[in-house]
Write a protein that holds these residues in place. Structure first.
Motif, PDB file in Angstrom:
ATOM      1  N   VAL A 162      27.345  24.358  12.521  1.00  0.00           N
ATOM      2  CA  VAL A 162      25.954  24.835  12.513  1.00  0.00           C
ATOM      3  C   VAL A 162      25.121  23.998  13.482  1.00  0.00           C
ATOM      4  CG1 VAL A 162      23.852  25.025  11.121  1.00  0.00           C
ATOM      5  CG2 VAL A 162      26.039  25.795  10.183  1.00  0.00           C
ATOM      6  N   ALA A 163      25.357  22.679  13.451  1.00  0.00           N
ATOM      7  CA  ALA A 163      24.652  21.783  14.369  1.00  0.00           C
ATOM      8  C   ALA A 163      25.026  22.085  15.820  1.00  0.00           C
ATOM      9  CB  ALA A 163      24.979  20.330  14.036  1.00  0.00           C
ATOM     10  N   VAL A 164      26.306  22.383  16.062  1.00  0.00           N
ATOM     11  CA  VAL A 164      26.761  22.726  17.411  1.00  0.00           C
ATOM     12  C   VAL A 164      26.089  24.014  17.883  1.00  0.00           C
ATOM     13  CG1 VAL A 164      28.744  23.613  18.710  1.00  0.00           C
ATOM     14  CG2 VAL A 164      28.967  21.536  17.341  1.00  0.00           C
ATOM     15  N   PHE A 165      26.048  25.003  16.999  1.00  0.00           N
ATOM     16  CA  PHE A 165      25.390  26.264  17.363  1.00  0.00           C
ATOM     17  C   PHE A 165      23.920  26.021  17.706  1.00  0.00           C
ATOM     18  CE2 PHE A 165      22.772  29.935  16.257  1.00  0.00           C
ATOM     19  CZ  PHE A 165      23.367  30.927  17.024  1.00  0.00           C
ATOM     20  N   GLY A 166      23.255  25.199  16.913  1.00  0.00           N
ATOM     21  CA  GLY A 166      21.852  24.896  17.171  1.00  0.00           C
ATOM     22  C   GLY A 166      21.656  24.217  18.516  1.00  0.00           C
ATOM     23  N   ALA A 167      22.561  23.278  18.848  1.00  0.00           N
ATOM     24  CA  ALA A 167      22.461  22.562  20.121  1.00  0.00           C
ATOM     25  C   ALA A 167      22.694  23.495  21.301  1.00  0.00           C
ATOM     26  CB  ALA A 167      23.465  21.408  20.149  1.00  0.00           C
ATOM     27  N   ILE A 168      23.672  24.394  21.161  1.00  0.00           N
ATOM     28  CA  ILE A 168      23.970  25.340  22.240  1.00  0.00           C
ATOM     29  C   ILE A 168      22.855  26.372  22.385  1.00  0.00           C
ATOM     30  CG2 ILE A 168      25.507  27.249  22.885  1.00  0.00           C
ATOM     31  CD1 ILE A 168      27.852  25.569  22.005  1.00  0.00           C
ATOM     32  N   PHE A 169      22.324  26.842  21.261  1.00  0.00           N
ATOM     33  CA  PHE A 169      21.228  27.807  21.310  1.00  0.00           C
ATOM     34  C   PHE A 169      19.993  27.186  21.979  1.00  0.00           C
ATOM     35  CE2 PHE A 169      17.483  29.976  19.640  1.00  0.00           C
ATOM     36  CZ  PHE A 169      17.826  31.316  19.838  1.00  0.00           C
ATOM     37  N   ALA A 170      19.679  25.954  21.583  1.00  0.00           N
ATOM     38  CA  ALA A 170      18.532  25.257  22.176  1.00  0.00           C
ATOM     39  C   ALA A 170      18.764  25.006  23.664  1.00  0.00           C
ATOM     40  CB  ALA A 170      18.287  23.937  21.443  1.00  0.00           C
ATOM     41  N   SER A 171      19.997  24.651  24.033  1.00  0.00           N
ATOM     42  CA  SER A 171      20.314  24.426  25.442  1.00  0.00           C
ATOM     43  C   SER A 171      20.189  25.714  26.249  1.00  0.00           C
ATOM     44  CB  SER A 171      21.736  23.871  25.584  1.00  0.00           C
ATOM     45  OG  SER A 171      21.843  22.586  25.007  1.00  0.00           O
ATOM     46  N   SER A 172      20.607  26.819  25.664  1.00  0.00           N
ATOM     47  CA  SER A 172      20.511  28.114  26.343  1.00  0.00           C
ATOM     48  C   SER A 172      19.052  28.496  26.568  1.00  0.00           C
ATOM     49  CB  SER A 172      21.211  29.196  25.518  1.00  0.00           C
ATOM     50  OG  SER A 172      22.580  28.893  25.354  1.00  0.00           O
ATOM     51  N   PHE A 173      18.215  28.219  25.576  1.00  0.00           N
ATOM     52  CA  PHE A 173      16.786  28.471  25.730  1.00  0.00           C
ATOM     53  C   PHE A 173      16.193  27.559  26.809  1.00  0.00           C
ATOM     54  CE2 PHE A 173      12.299  27.811  24.380  1.00  0.00           C
ATOM     55  CZ  PHE A 173      11.860  29.126  24.550  1.00  0.00           C
ATOM     56  N   ALA A 174      16.668  26.306  26.847  1.00  0.00           N
ATOM     57  CA  ALA A 174      16.206  25.355  27.861  1.00  0.00           C
ATOM     58  C   ALA A 174      16.640  25.797  29.259  1.00  0.00           C
ATOM     59  CB  ALA A 174      16.737  23.956  27.554  1.00  0.00           C
ATOM     60  N   ILE A 175      17.807  26.430  29.359  1.00  0.00           N
ATOM     61  CA  ILE A 175      18.253  26.958  30.649  1.00  0.00           C
ATOM     62  C   ILE A 175      17.265  27.998  31.162  1.00  0.00           C
ATOM     63  CG2 ILE A 175      20.021  28.393  31.757  1.00  0.00           C
ATOM     64  CD1 ILE A 175      22.090  26.941  30.023  1.00  0.00           C
ATOM     65  N   TYR A 176      16.800  28.853  30.256  1.00  0.00           N
ATOM     66  CA  TYR A 176      15.783  29.836  30.645  1.00  0.00           C
ATOM     67  C   TYR A 176      14.512  29.123  31.116  1.00  0.00           C
ATOM     68  CZ  TYR A 176      11.866  33.005  30.198  1.00  0.00           C
ATOM     69  OH  TYR A 176      10.712  33.712  30.452  1.00  0.00           O
ATOM     70  N   LEU A 177      14.070  28.126  30.359  1.00  0.00           N
ATOM     71  CA  LEU A 177      12.848  27.399  30.720  1.00  0.00           C
ATOM     72  C   LEU A 177      12.990  26.739  32.088  1.00  0.00           C
ATOM     73  CD1 LEU A 177      11.943  25.634  27.336  1.00  0.00           C
ATOM     74  CD2 LEU A 177      10.887  27.681  28.311  1.00  0.00           C
ATOM     75  N   GLY A 178      14.181  26.234  32.379  1.00  0.00           N
ATOM     76  CA  GLY A 178      14.388  25.553  33.648  1.00  0.00           C
ATOM     77  C   GLY A 178      14.532  26.497  34.824  1.00  0.00           C
ATOM     78  N   ARG A 179      15.287  27.567  34.655  1.00  0.00           N
ATOM     79  CA  ARG A 179      15.556  28.471  35.768  1.00  0.00           C
ATOM     80  C   ARG A 179      14.371  29.378  36.087  1.00  0.00           C
ATOM     81  NH1 ARG A 179      17.463  28.139  40.154  1.00  0.00           N
ATOM     82  NH2 ARG A 179      19.280  27.102  39.259  1.00  0.00           N
ATOM     83  N   TYR A 180      13.736  29.926  35.061  1.00  0.00           N
ATOM     84  CA  TYR A 180      12.681  30.908  35.301  1.00  0.00           C
ATOM     85  C   TYR A 180      11.270  30.314  35.276  1.00  0.00           C
ATOM     86  CZ  TYR A 180      16.292  34.437  34.814  1.00  0.00           C
ATOM     87  OH  TYR A 180      17.426  35.194  35.001  1.00  0.00           O
ATOM     88  N   LEU A 181      11.043  29.319  34.426  1.00  0.00           N
ATOM     89  CA  LEU A 181       9.703  28.727  34.330  1.00  0.00           C
ATOM     90  C   LEU A 181       9.620  27.386  35.048  1.00  0.00           C
ATOM     91  CD1 LEU A 181       8.752  29.566  30.628  1.00  0.00           C
ATOM     92  CD2 LEU A 181       8.489  30.942  32.694  1.00  0.00           C
ATOM     93  N   ARG A 182      10.759  26.899  35.549  1.00  0.00           N
ATOM     94  CA  ARG A 182      10.837  25.690  36.367  1.00  0.00           C
ATOM     95  C   ARG A 182      10.431  24.412  35.622  1.00  0.00           C
ATOM     96  NH1 ARG A 182      14.492  26.789  39.031  1.00  0.00           N
ATOM     97  NH2 ARG A 182      14.068  25.009  40.405  1.00  0.00           N
ATOM     98  N   TRP A 183      10.615  24.386  34.304  1.00  0.00           N
ATOM     99  CA  TRP A 183      10.424  23.151  33.552  1.00  0.00           C
ATOM    100  C   TRP A 183      11.682  22.306  33.687  1.00  0.00           C
ATOM    101  CZ3 TRP A 183       5.709  22.044  32.273  1.00  0.00           C
ATOM    102  CH2 TRP A 183       4.813  23.033  31.878  1.00  0.00           C
ATOM    103  N   ASN A 184      11.543  20.985  33.588  1.00  0.00           N
ATOM    104  CA  ASN A 184      12.703  20.111  33.596  1.00  0.00           C
ATOM    105  C   ASN A 184      12.589  19.070  32.487  1.00  0.00           C
ATOM    106  OD1 ASN A 184      11.279  17.682  34.647  1.00  0.00           O
ATOM    107  ND2 ASN A 184      11.065  18.923  36.505  1.00  0.00           N
ATOM    108  N   THR A 185      13.624  18.253  32.351  1.00  0.00           N
ATOM    109  CA  THR A 185      13.690  17.284  31.256  1.00  0.00           C
ATOM    110  C   THR A 185      12.494  16.344  31.249  1.00  0.00           C
ATOM    111  OG1 THR A 185      16.111  17.349  31.339  1.00  0.00           O
ATOM    112  CG2 THR A 185      15.106  15.485  30.193  1.00  0.00           C
ATOM    113  N   TRP A 186      12.069  15.910  32.414  1.00  0.00           N
ATOM    114  CA  TRP A 186      10.993  14.921  32.499  1.00  0.00           C
ATOM    115  C   TRP A 186       9.657  15.488  32.012  1.00  0.00           C
ATOM    116  CZ3 TRP A 186      14.281  11.337  33.112  1.00  0.00           C
ATOM    117  CH2 TRP A 186      15.382  11.507  33.959  1.00  0.00           C
ATOM    118  N   ASP A 187       9.519  16.814  32.031  1.00  0.00           N
ATOM    119  CA  ASP A 187       8.266  17.419  31.586  1.00  0.00           C
ATOM    120  C   ASP A 187       8.062  17.290  30.075  1.00  0.00           C
ATOM    121  OD1 ASP A 187       7.254  18.324  34.067  1.00  0.00           O
ATOM    122  OD2 ASP A 187       8.720  19.947  34.069  1.00  0.00           O
ATOM    123  N   VAL A 188       9.136  16.974  29.349  1.00  0.00           N
ATOM    124  CA  VAL A 188       8.990  16.734  27.913  1.00  0.00           C
ATOM    125  C   VAL A 188       8.014  15.585  27.673  1.00  0.00           C
ATOM    126  CG1 VAL A 188      10.203  16.000  25.826  1.00  0.00           C
ATOM    127  CG2 VAL A 188      11.286  17.615  27.398  1.00  0.00           C
TER     128      VAL A 188
END
Length: 224
Positions: A144-170
């Motif tokens: 369940v934790a793995v699924f959550g991490a992968i789901f969150a990472s997939s959402f972050a991929i969208y944020l990075g590719r389409y909205l151009r956010w990166n890790t440092w913007d956190v």
């Protein structure tokens, strides 16, 4: 001082192979085309190594201080924040340059090896985290934790590719990220690309992770 274990050394060497290979192919491409295009992706590859390093540090902290110690929690949180960088490398395939059939083939080979390196680093760090958590939680809870991490990472991929956010913007612009996330959670029908991208990458990464996890678990057990 922490001692490097044999399985960690073997894993690191194995993951270095595609990294070095992609760099050598990039040099070949740079010589053939006479430009340094794609050089930026090695920064992405460097970021892909960060989750693996943090995962290894996390295992040692948990062994030394326990899972609930604040140092373990901080490193786990940092790992969670940096993990999407490992999987984000897949999206760099959009940079394929159609200069000629020869250059296209070289680009495909170079970028594919680069993607394999990034995915290998991400999946390895995820498997190490899961294996460490298995000493404190059940198998089902760990997945369940793995699924959550992968789901969150997939959402972050969208944020990075389409909205151009990166890790440092956190840290640099957390309010901006929270605004974009809340906008898509509150108005999902207006952002269909957000959820289609997240679901597709979640499915893709899960399908790849399961065999990688089983292989790494077998390898680690053999090294004991």
């Amino acid at each position: 001082m922490w001692r490097i274990k044999s399985w960690e050394k073997r894993l690191s060497i194995a993951l270095l192979a595609p990294c070095i290979g992609s760099f050598l192919l990039w040099l070949s491409r740079a010589y053939a085309v006479q430009d340094l295009q794609y050089g930026f992706i090695f920064w992405n590859l460097f970021l892909a190594w960060v989750p693996l390093i943090l995962a290894l540090v996390f295992t040692r902290l948990v062994h030394a201080y326990g899972l609930r110690d604040y140092k373990s929690f901080v490193v786990l949180l940092l790992w969670f924040v940096f993990l999407p960088n490992s999987f984000y490398v897949v999206t760099d395939l959009i940079h394929l340059n159609r200069l000629s059939n020869y250059h296209l083939l070289l680009d495909i080979t170079f970028l594919t090896l680069f993607v394999i390196a990034g995915l290998g680093l991400g999946f390895s760090s995820l498997a190490i985290i899961q294996h460490t958590l298995l000493k404190r939680i059940t198998v089902n809870q760990s997945f369940v934790a793995v699924f959550g991490a992968i789901f969150a990472s997939s959402f972050a991929i969208y944020l990075g590719r389409y909205l151009r956010w990166n890790t440092w913007d956190v840290i640099a612009n957390p309010s901006g990220i929270l605004f974009d996330i809340s906008e898509r959670v509150l108005n999902p029908l207006s952002h269909s690309r957000t959820f289609s991208t997240t679901i597709i990458f979640t499915f893709f990464l899960l399908c790849l992770y399961v065999p990688v996890y089983e292989f790494l678990k077998y390898t680690k057990n053999k090294q004991r």
